[in-house]
Each structure stands twice: as C-alpha cells, then as structure tokens.
Enzyme design. Structure first.
Site, PDB file in Angstrom:
ATOM      1  N   TYR A 105       0.854  -1.155  -0.174  1.00 18.59           N
ATOM      2  CA  TYR A 105      -0.061  -0.030   0.011  1.00 18.59           C
ATOM      3  C   TYR A 105       0.841   1.136  -0.051  1.00 18.59           C
ATOM      4  O   TYR A 105       1.467   1.733   1.035  1.00 18.59           O
ATOM      5  CB  TYR A 105      -0.994  -0.042   1.078  1.00 18.59           C
ATOM      6  N   ASP A 144      -2.527  -1.116  -4.034  1.00 11.08           N
ATOM      7  CA  ASP A 144      -2.711   0.245  -4.453  1.00 11.08           C
ATOM      8  C   ASP A 144      -1.331   1.190  -4.470  1.00 11.08           C
ATOM      9  O   ASP A 144      -0.821   1.328  -3.277  1.00 11.08           O
ATOM     10  CB  ASP A 144      -3.689   1.006  -3.176  1.00 11.08           C
ATOM     11  N   HIS A 241     -12.159   1.908  -4.215  1.00 10.28           N
ATOM     12  CA  HIS A 241     -11.578   1.044  -5.228  1.00 10.28           C
ATOM     13  C   HIS A 241     -12.165  -0.203  -5.458  1.00 10.28           C
ATOM     14  O   HIS A 241     -13.300  -0.796  -4.678  1.00 10.28           O
ATOM     15  CB  HIS A 241     -10.142   0.575  -4.515  1.00 10.28           C
TER      16      HIS A 241
END
Length: 249
Positions: A105, A144, A241
């Site tokens: 992340y 991400d 998302h």
C-alpha cells in the site's frame, strides 16, 4: 493460480458492505488487502481454509495491509527493513518455493505533494527490496500503488498533471521500476484498454466513470509467459477502489 488485490478503505466498513460474499465468490488462492485501518485485536475474520497475515500501522485507523492465502508460505516478512518507512504497515511479503508475493500500500503523496519526498523514499526502498528478491526467485507484487502511470490510466490527465498520483516524479519512479525487469500485467495484456480501479467519492465519479487506474499486479520478467489473465473487477463495490485480479498458469 488466482490472486486478488483490493484496497478496501477500511476492512470493518467493507465487511458491512458484503466483503465476505465477494471474498467467497472470488475464491482466490491469495487475497491481498490494502488500507485495513486496523489495530491488532480489533477484528476477527473467519476465513476457513486460509492462513491470515497482517501488518498494522502504529497510528490508529490508518493504512495497514493483510494477505489471506490458501497455501501456507515458507516465510513471512513485514516491512522493507527500513525503520523510517516501516511504521505504517504498508508491506507484507510471503515466500514460497519458487516465488514471492508482496502486497504494497504505497504512500499517497498528498495535496500539494507535501509527502512526495516520503513516497519517493518508499519507492526507492521498495525497488531495492524487490530487486534483491528477484535474484533469488520470481516476484509478484500488488496493491494500491497510488500512481496512474500513463494518460490512459486516468480520466482527466491534463487537469491532473502534477496532482498527487500523477506527478512527473511519481510516474518516473514507476517507469524506473518497470525498467528494472518488471511487468505491469494489466497493461501488458490490454495495451489500449481504458479501465479504472479507483473513483473519488465526490461528484458521482464512479457513476460517470471518472476514475484512475492506481491498483496493480506487477510481476518479474521471468513470469511473462505465465501470465494467463489480468483484469480490473469494476462491477464489485464496497470501497472507493475495486479489486484487481491476476491469474498465472
């Protein structure tokens, strides 16, 4: 082998929005989670048949990652081994016989790029880390990454130039990573397809498909011939998302 990565923007909130049904329906061999926003002991997730691995941020309600996997790994590593970068629970590495699986992340560079220096330090450390790993085994990483690499990867590229996630520096860092022997699997299989993985909660962005592709599966070049499919599962809701998927032969 089927892998899923999903920034859930808070796992407790995602569970209230039917995460468990999505998890079961996708039936991934490895399911990677970003932005859990959890501390140890705050949640118990019943996932029969899966081993669970968690990395938590020091700060409450912030960041955090998890991996749920059917096959128990040989070894699990949290963080990158760089103390100043390892307090936000951003990475987990699972080691298997022939490959590593990593969830990342990646930090957001924040408005006015006020956290760009921290993000670039993370990017450099992450690249050094995966370069070391791929000297031993194949590498698969996902999550991400908080960057839209090319203009095709976001709806409004002109107006977003120099904004967080589409600054020249962030895009150059991702280009450098790929040039070090890695493949953006979705773009490799779909060179001209416009598909996004994140939409702002503002201005009905998802309804109008005004999004960004900032969630990725990336593999080391030696896995090129093993890439079976890569997709962005835009029909799945429950977060700002949507999940991304990779299937390897």
């Amino acid at each position: 082998m089927k892998l899923i990565a999903w920034n859930v923007n808070g796992l407790r909130a995602a569970i209230r929005h039917d995460f468990m049904t999505t998890f079961k329906n996708l039936d991934a061999d490895i399911f990677c989670i970003g932005e859990t926003k959890l501390q140890p002991g705050q949640i118990k997730v019943d996932l029969p048949g899966y081993h669970q691995y968690w990395n938590y941020a020091d700060k409450k309600g912030y960041s955090g990652t998890a991996i749920f996997t059917k096959q128990e790994p040989l070894h699990v590593t949290n963080g990158l081994g760089v103390d100043e970068l390892d307090h936000e629970g951003r990475t987990i590495t699972l080691e298997y016989d022939n490959y590593y699986v990593i969830v990342s992340y990646t930090p957001n560079s924040q408005p006015k790029l006020k956290r760009l220096a921290f993000k670039r330090a993370y990017n450099r450390a992450f690249l050094n880390y995966i370069n070391q790993l791929k000297t031993n085994k194949s590498v698969i990483f996902c999550g991400d990454l908080n960057v839209a690499h090319q203009p095709i990867d976001l709806k409004n590229d002109a107006t977003n130039h120099h904004n967080p996630g589409f600054s020249d520096e962030e895009r150059e860092d991702f280009t450098e990573l790929l040039n070090n022997g890695f493949i953006d699997t979705f773009r490799f299989l779909h060179p001209d397809e416009v598909k996004y993985s994140w939409w702002s909660y503002r201005s009905h962005a998802r309804e109008h498909n005004a999004g960004w592709r900032i969630d990725y599966f990336v593999v080391s070049n030696d896995l090129k011939d093993q890439i079976k499919s890569a997709d962005i599962l835009t029909d799945i809701y429950g977060s700002d998302h949507c999940p991304v998927m990779l299937e390897l032969k």
